[in-house]
Design a protein around this motif. Structure first.
Motif, PDB file in Angstrom:
ATOM      1  N   THR A 245       0.831  -1.200   0.000  1.00 52.88           N
ATOM      2  CA  THR A 245       0.000   0.000   0.000  1.00 52.88           C
ATOM      3  C   THR A 245       0.873   1.261   0.000  1.00 52.88           C
ATOM      4  O   THR A 245       2.086   1.196  -0.159  1.00 52.88           O
ATOM      5  N   SER A 246       0.225   2.412   0.187  1.00 48.53           N
ATOM      6  CA  SER A 246       0.975   3.676   0.261  1.00 48.53           C
ATOM      7  C   SER A 246       0.577   4.411   1.547  1.00 48.53           C
ATOM      8  O   SER A 246      -0.466   4.117   2.144  1.00 48.53           O
ATOM      9  N   ILE A 247       1.379   5.395   1.914  1.00 48.30           N
ATOM     10  CA  ILE A 247       1.060   6.196   3.103  1.00 48.30           C
ATOM     11  C   ILE A 247      -0.287   6.877   2.901  1.00 48.30           C
ATOM     12  O   ILE A 247      -1.133   6.875   3.786  1.00 48.30           O
ATOM     13  N   GLU A 248      -0.471   7.442   1.716  1.00 50.18           N
ATOM     14  CA  GLU A 248      -1.706   8.191   1.444  1.00 50.18           C
ATOM     15  C   GLU A 248      -2.925   7.300   1.665  1.00 50.18           C
ATOM     16  O   GLU A 248      -3.923   7.723   2.232  1.00 50.18           O
ATOM     17  N   GLN A 249      -2.838   6.063   1.210  1.00 50.42           N
ATOM     18  CA  GLN A 249      -3.970   5.140   1.394  1.00 50.42           C
ATOM     19  C   GLN A 249      -4.180   4.837   2.878  1.00 50.42           C
ATOM     20  O   GLN A 249      -5.308   4.835   3.352  1.00 50.42           O
ATOM     21  N   CYS A 250      -3.104   4.592   3.617  1.00 50.44           N
ATOM     22  CA  CYS A 250      -3.254   4.257   5.040  1.00 50.44           C
ATOM     23  C   CYS A 250      -3.765   5.462   5.832  1.00 50.44           C
ATOM     24  O   CYS A 250      -4.461   5.291   6.831  1.00 50.44           O
ATOM     25  N   MET A 251      -3.430   6.659   5.359  1.00 43.70           N
ATOM     26  CA  MET A 251      -3.964   7.857   6.017  1.00 43.70           C
ATOM     27  C   MET A 251      -5.487   7.895   5.882  1.00 43.70           C
ATOM     28  O   MET A 251      -6.167   8.492   6.695  1.00 43.70           O
ATOM     29  N   ARG A 252      -5.988   7.275   4.838  1.00 44.21           N
ATOM     30  CA  ARG A 252      -7.448   7.196   4.682  1.00 44.21           C
ATOM     31  C   ARG A 252      -8.038   6.018   5.440  1.00 44.21           C
ATOM     32  O   ARG A 252      -9.016   6.153   6.164  1.00 44.21           O
ATOM     33  N   TYR A 253      -7.446   4.831   5.258  1.00 41.79           N
ATOM     34  CA  TYR A 253      -7.995   3.628   5.919  1.00 41.79           C
ATOM     35  C   TYR A 253      -8.140   3.834   7.422  1.00 41.79           C
ATOM     36  O   TYR A 253      -9.089   3.344   8.031  1.00 41.79           O
TER      37      TYR A 253
END
Ligand code: TEU
Length: 543
Positions: A245-253
């Motif tokens: 994944t990416s940081i940006e995605q984990c910031m959302r999840y």
């Protein structure tokens, strides 16, 4: 402020934890037997990897029935007893939901195979395959002759990917959550949950193995929100396993505003010893990359108050003390240093069974000692590529998932006290030195150190809730960071390898040492001497 950052989670791989029947396989009753041990350690939650009905091709990550217990692990009443007994000790049980795929033995897939169109739409059947690769090696598609169609399996051929575009599939999976929630389960781990949303168009990937099309796919956030909110688990501890994944995605999840998940596992820091991102190509650990990844992830996630699961070990990873530490002459010191790093990062720490006593890699010598489907597949792939047998065995020794799956080492008796029968996977021969019994009452043991780390988290708000502040240093393999909460400030100093290091610190002021892994400390004026794998945490005490 995230309440789960005050908690510590302990992961159990039941098959390798404790066997009460003598059949060589750990079981649910075995977990109950060891609850007092876990209470003594001080953990708040236990995450158990799947014990549902399964043909065990992938040790239970191939689920054939999500609401029944596999006989090899026990019965539903054992699980009820486990939930109750854990609760009595203030420990919550978390279950592992493998919702990206089912076993091909699941009744849904069996109906699909029989040609029932309703159930074929539960999976991803196509007229033509793409060139996507399975994570366990080989094509991600399998041909079914009598249907003249191909089905998608991102993992083993017996793990067929579910079609999350189908609302009936989403509803079935919600019912699974509702079932377990009603039983008193306190949280969930979602297996490879960022792979559930596949693209509209299935096309060849000319740049890679296909992952860019389905990783963090088009509807993943929507589906997760629906799953979590429709089952009412938004206030529970939930953790999504996020593959590539990416940081940006984990910031959302994990953004609390989004009501998706409480936190994520990401694996970027566990690829710092992969050459060109390839698991089966060995490379020395890049410690500076490790620290810059932590700096980056920790800093970015807290911008939006997204929490993080912090860990170095699980059932898919080699043992951290063998991998990042030194499992020969600096065994206990390096295990304690790695523990300090994880437990002082911002987030919820996860301890994987045996980590708290410094269990090491398996060091198997023969291929027939391995059981893991991925390891056995890659053994053949690497041999077919022309690599010498000795080199392939060396690679498996470093990378196989079986390294973490060897039975828990309880004591010095036969089979490390894990079973009176023949263990399903060989016990590590070092069990006579490394075992729970040896460490329980020793104040200097790795076990006692973990216990102390957990206790400190409950005592100091700065450990659970402090802001993460990177600390610039040009010294290679020296990792320093700060945690700041109101007027509490922690300085974490970690020597990630075996060279001695000296560091000069500005404005050290008044401090006390919260924890350290050598008996003494060498601090003079503003200068700290760090010995091999030394870890020191200083707490500033404002006047
Ligand atoms: O793992 C997902 C995953 O992609 C890995 O960590 C995997 O082991 C690695 O890519 C192999 O190199 C999860 C589970 O944790 C794992 O045990 C399962 O095998 C897998 O999903 C499939 O359910």
């Amino acid at each position: 402020m995230n309440k789960f950052e005050e908690a510590v989670v302990y992961q159990i791989y039941p098959k390798s934890f404790f066997d009460t029947t003598g059949n060589g396989l750990g079981d649910i009753k075995g977990v109950i037997t060891k609850l007092d041990y876990l209470k003594n350690l001080g953990v708040d939650y236990i995450w158990l990897t799947p014990f549902f009905v399964s043909p065990q091709r992938d040790n239970g990550y191939d689920v054939a029935n999500y609401v029944e217990i596999d006989k090899m692990y026990g019965t539903m009443s054992d699980v009820d007893a486990l939930i109750h007994e854990a609760d009595q000790r203030g420990i919550g049980i978390m279950l592992d939901m493998v919702f990206n795929h089912t076993s091909t033995e699941h009744v849904w897939f069996q109906k699909a195979l029989a040609g029932d169109p309703e159930y074929m739409d539960y999976y991803i059947f196509k007229d033509e395959p793409t060139n996507w690769q399975s994570k366990f090696g080989g094509s991600a598609w399998e041909y079914v002759e009598h249907l003249n169609k191909w089905y998608l399996h991102l993992f083993d051929v017996t793990q067929a990917d579910l079609n999350w575009n189908n609302p009936n599939v989403r509803e079935e999976l919600k019912n699974v959550i509702r079932f377990w929630k009603a039983k008193g389960i306190k949280g969930f781990r979602f297996d490879v949950v960022n792979l559930i949303s596949k693209p509209e168009l299935f096309e060849d990937d000319h740049e890679g193995d296909g992952r860019r099309f389905y990783t963090d796919g088009p509807h993943v956030h929507e589906y997760l929100k629906e799953l979590v909110q429709d089952t009412g688990i938004e206030d529970m501890i939930t953790v999504g396993e996020m593959s590539s994944t990416s940081i940006e995605q984990c910031m959302r999840y994990a953004n609390p505003q989004e009501k998706e998940l409480a936190m994520c596992f990401n694996f970027h820091h566990l690829k710092v010893d992969y050459k060109n991102n390839q698991k089966w190509v060995l490379q020395d650990c890049d410690y500076d990359l490790l620290k810059s990844l932590f700096d980056e992830w920790q800093t970015r996630l807290q911008e939006v108050d997204s929490s993080c699961a912090v860990f170095l070990n699980n059932h898919d990873q080699p043992r951290s003390v063998s991998r990042f530490g030194d499992d020969t002459c600096n065994w206990d010191i390096s295990a304690k240093m790695l523990a300090t790093m994880i437990h002082f990062l911002k987030g919820t720490p996860y301890i994987y069974q045996g980590e708290e006593i410094g269990m090491t890699n398996a060091h198997y010598k023969e291929i027939d000692q391995y059981r893991d489907v991925e390891s056995l597949n890659y053994y053949h792939i690497l041999i077919d590529e022309g690599k010498p047998q000795e080199e392939v065995m060396h690679i498996l020794g470093e990378r196989s998932r079986d390294n973490s799956r060897t039975p828990m080492q309880w004591d010095t008796s036969l089979n490390a006290g894990f079973t009176s029968g023949t263990p399903w996977l060989g016990v590590n021969t070092n069990y006579t030195q490394i075992n729970v019994e040896n460490q329980l009452d020793d104040p200097n043991s790795i076990f006692s150190y973990y216990k102390q780390l957990i206790k400190l988290r409950k005592q100091y708000k700065v450990i659970a809730h402090g802001h993460y502040v990177p600390y610039e240093t040009s010294t290679p393999s020296l990792y320093i960071y700060q945690r700041v909460y109101q007027n509490e400030k922690c300085l974490v100093l970690l020597n990630l390898n075996k060279e001695n290091k000296t560091v000069s610190l500005d404005n050290l002021g008044d401090f006390k040492a919260l924890i350290h892994n050598y008996e003494d400390l060498i601090i003079t004026d503003q200068t700290v001497e760090l010995r091999p794998f030394e870890a020191i945490v200083l707490l500033s005490t404002p006047a």
